[in-house]
Design a protein around this motif. Structure first.
Motif, PDB file in Angstrom:
ATOM      1  N   ASP A  44     -39.058  48.876  50.740  1.00 45.18           N
ATOM      2  CA  ASP A  44     -39.868  48.516  50.437  1.00 45.18           C
ATOM      3  C   ASP A  44     -39.953  47.549  51.010  1.00 45.18           C
ATOM      4  O   ASP A  44     -41.142  47.027  50.584  1.00 45.18           O
ATOM      5  N   ALA A  78     -43.299  49.276  51.179  1.00 45.31           N
ATOM      6  CA  ALA A  78     -44.128  48.729  49.695  1.00 45.31           C
ATOM      7  C   ALA A  78     -45.337  48.117  49.479  1.00 45.31           C
ATOM      8  O   ALA A  78     -46.113  47.939  48.685  1.00 45.31           O
ATOM      9  N   HIS A  79     -44.716  46.723  50.249  1.00 49.37           N
ATOM     10  CA  HIS A  79     -45.392  45.687  50.351  1.00 49.37           C
ATOM     11  C   HIS A  79     -46.538  45.386  52.294  1.00 49.37           C
ATOM     12  O   HIS A  79     -46.710  44.451  51.508  1.00 49.37           O
ATOM     13  N   SER A  80     -45.986  46.342  52.212  1.00 49.74           N
ATOM     14  CA  SER A  80     -46.656  45.975  53.790  1.00 49.74           C
ATOM     15  C   SER A  80     -48.386  46.965  53.521  1.00 49.74           C
ATOM     16  O   SER A  80     -49.025  46.937  55.078  1.00 49.74           O
ATOM     17  N   HIS A  81     -48.673  47.812  52.580  1.00 45.11           N
ATOM     18  CA  HIS A  81     -49.196  48.592  52.660  1.00 45.11           C
ATOM     19  C   HIS A  81     -51.192  47.608  52.628  1.00 45.11           C
ATOM     20  O   HIS A  81     -51.966  48.469  53.737  1.00 45.11           O
ATOM     21  N   TRP A  82     -51.127  47.184  52.414  1.00 40.62           N
ATOM     22  CA  TRP A  82     -52.678  46.526  52.693  1.00 40.62           C
ATOM     23  C   TRP A  82     -53.314  45.777  53.821  1.00 40.62           C
ATOM     24  O   TRP A  82     -54.203  44.943  54.295  1.00 40.62           O
ATOM     25  N   PRO A 137     -55.983  41.499  50.878  1.00 45.70           N
ATOM     26  CA  PRO A 137     -54.721  41.773  49.799  1.00 45.70           C
ATOM     27  C   PRO A 137     -54.779  41.843  48.291  1.00 45.70           C
ATOM     28  O   PRO A 137     -53.767  42.423  47.664  1.00 45.70           O
ATOM     29  N   LYS A 190     -40.657  53.852  44.915  1.00 43.92           N
ATOM     30  CA  LYS A 190     -42.006  53.034  45.501  1.00 43.92           C
ATOM     31  C   LYS A 190     -42.645  53.358  45.318  1.00 43.92           C
ATOM     32  O   LYS A 190     -44.307  52.762  45.907  1.00 43.92           O
ATOM     33  N   LEU A 216     -47.394  53.478  45.036  1.00 45.58           N
ATOM     34  CA  LEU A 216     -48.669  53.528  45.888  1.00 45.58           C
ATOM     35  C   LEU A 216     -49.721  54.707  45.616  1.00 45.58           C
ATOM     36  O   LEU A 216     -50.237  54.192  45.754  1.00 45.58           O
TER      37      LEU A 216
END
Ligand SMILES: CCCCC/C=C/C(=O)SCCNC(=O)CCNC(=O)[C@H](O)C(C)(C)COP(=O)(O)OP(=O)(O)OC[C@H]1O[C@@H](n2cnc3c(N)ncnc32)[C@H](O)[C@@H]1OP(=O)(O)O
Ligand SMILES: NC(=O)C1=CN([C@@H]2O[C@H](COP(=O)(O)OP(=O)(O)OC[C@H]3O[C@@H](n4cnc5c(N)ncnc54)[C@H](OP(=O)(O)O)[C@@H]3O)[C@@H](O)[C@H]2O)C=CC1
Length: 251
Positions: free
Chosen positions: A143, A146-150, A205, A234, A238
């Motif tokens: 999780d 999947a939310h911190s790749h930016w 972002p 997830k 990406l």
């Protein structure tokens, strides 16, 4: 052929089998490795030793077997996959220490083994890569990923193809004067310093503007059937997103 790189005898046997079967050993890629996540304060001595044994000793076993079994006499190219370790690896101190050890071992071997018919030995240090290894992570970690790749300067993670391309380059004559280096394949994440005012100010972002490379060797068309990697859904979401960037971007 079954291989446990932690077992020096097995490592020698595998190299011997390859040389017997093919008559030569042009290159060795040490890709096997891994770790579990644990804060250093909760890491036991056995846990630390286990990860160091797998990564550092295992890589030594393979390099030594290749040297003794063929390359010491005939030369060759060695590339070891490590991990991006520039600022340590929180919750994976054991692997950070082991990989840093490999990077230093590589420098020494480049100097000691270079004269033997031109052995070249280098490392590739991936940042976070969308790979089969992701299935080893706990759901909460997936999780988070999947939310911190930016937060990477390229606003995305890397692909297996992008790591493979670096390995192929280092093995090839195009890299014939590159010896003893550690090539970071991380989109610049190792340069990241964080930002007290919020990472949004520093990164984008909205998503990546960096074309992605997927599908060795033919590119984004995936003619080799690399539709997705053996990783949680997830993480593959990406990858799908990145493939679209690859197709629409002008390089
Ligand atoms: C984001 C940080 C890293 C940078 C990016 C890197 C990404 C990747 O590398 S992608 C993933 C690649 N693949 C893997 O990492 C493989 C996953 N891990 C494993 O397969 C195993 O954990 C192992 C190979 C590293 C070790 O397995 P094994 O030799 O079978 O070891 P044991 O399970 O017998 O454990 C021995 C010893 O280690 C301690 N320990 C093991 N697991 C944990 C854990 N989850 N938490 C804390 N400690 C652990 C423990 O001391 C074990 O001894 P016992 O307590 O007596 O069992
Ligand atoms: N994905 C990422 O973000 C990053 C990965 N890396 C490193 O890249 C390399 C490839 O990882 P990745 O593809 O992501 O993950 P995987 O877990 O899919 O690959 C690791 C491989 O190592 C093999 N292996 C583990 N222990 C042994 C052993 N004792 N003997 C022989 N083989 C062994 C595993 O075999 P089996 O499946 O049979 O257990 C597996 O094929 C690893 O060294 C990893 O640590 C580094 C930085 C980042």
């Amino acid at each position: 052929m079954l291989l446990n790189i932690r077992d020096a005898t097995m490592a020698s046997q595998v190299i011997q089998d390859i040389v017997t079967r093919h008559g030569k050993l042009n290159g060795l890629v040490n890709n096997a490795g891994g770790q579990f996540m644990s804060p250093a304060s909760q890491l036991t001595s056995k846990g630390f030793s286990t990860v160091v044994d797998l990564n550092l000793n295992g890589t030594f076993n393979m390099c030594k077997a290749a040297f003794d079994g063929y390359m010491g006499e005939h030369g060759g190219q060695i590339v070891t996959i490590v991990a991006e370790t520039r600022n340590g690896i929180p919750r994976a101190m054991h692997t950070g220490a082991a990989r840093a050890g490999i990077i230093n071992m590589t420098k020494t071997l480049a100097i000691e083994w270079g004269p033997y018919n031109g052995i070249r030995i280098n490392c590739v240090a991936p940042g976070l890569i969308i790979s089969s290894g992701m299935k080893n992570y706990h759901e909460t970690m997936v999780d988070l990923l999947a939310h911190s790749h930016w937060m990477n300067p390229t606003s995305r993670y890397g692909t297996e193809s992008e790591v493979s391309a670096s390995v192929a380059f280092l093995l090839s004559p195009a890299a014939s004067y590159i010896n003893g280096v550690n090539l970071e394949v991380d989109g610049g994440s190792s340069l990241s310093k964080g930002n007290p005012e919020g990472d949004e100010l520093k990164y984008n972002p909205e998503g990546s503007r960096h074309p992605v490379y997927v599908g060795w060797p033919e590119g984004v068309d995936n003619v080799h059937g690399i539709k997705q990697v053996d990783a949680p859904a997830k993480i593959n979401e990406l990858l799908e997103k990145y493939k679209a960037i690859g197709r629409s971007s002008k390089i």
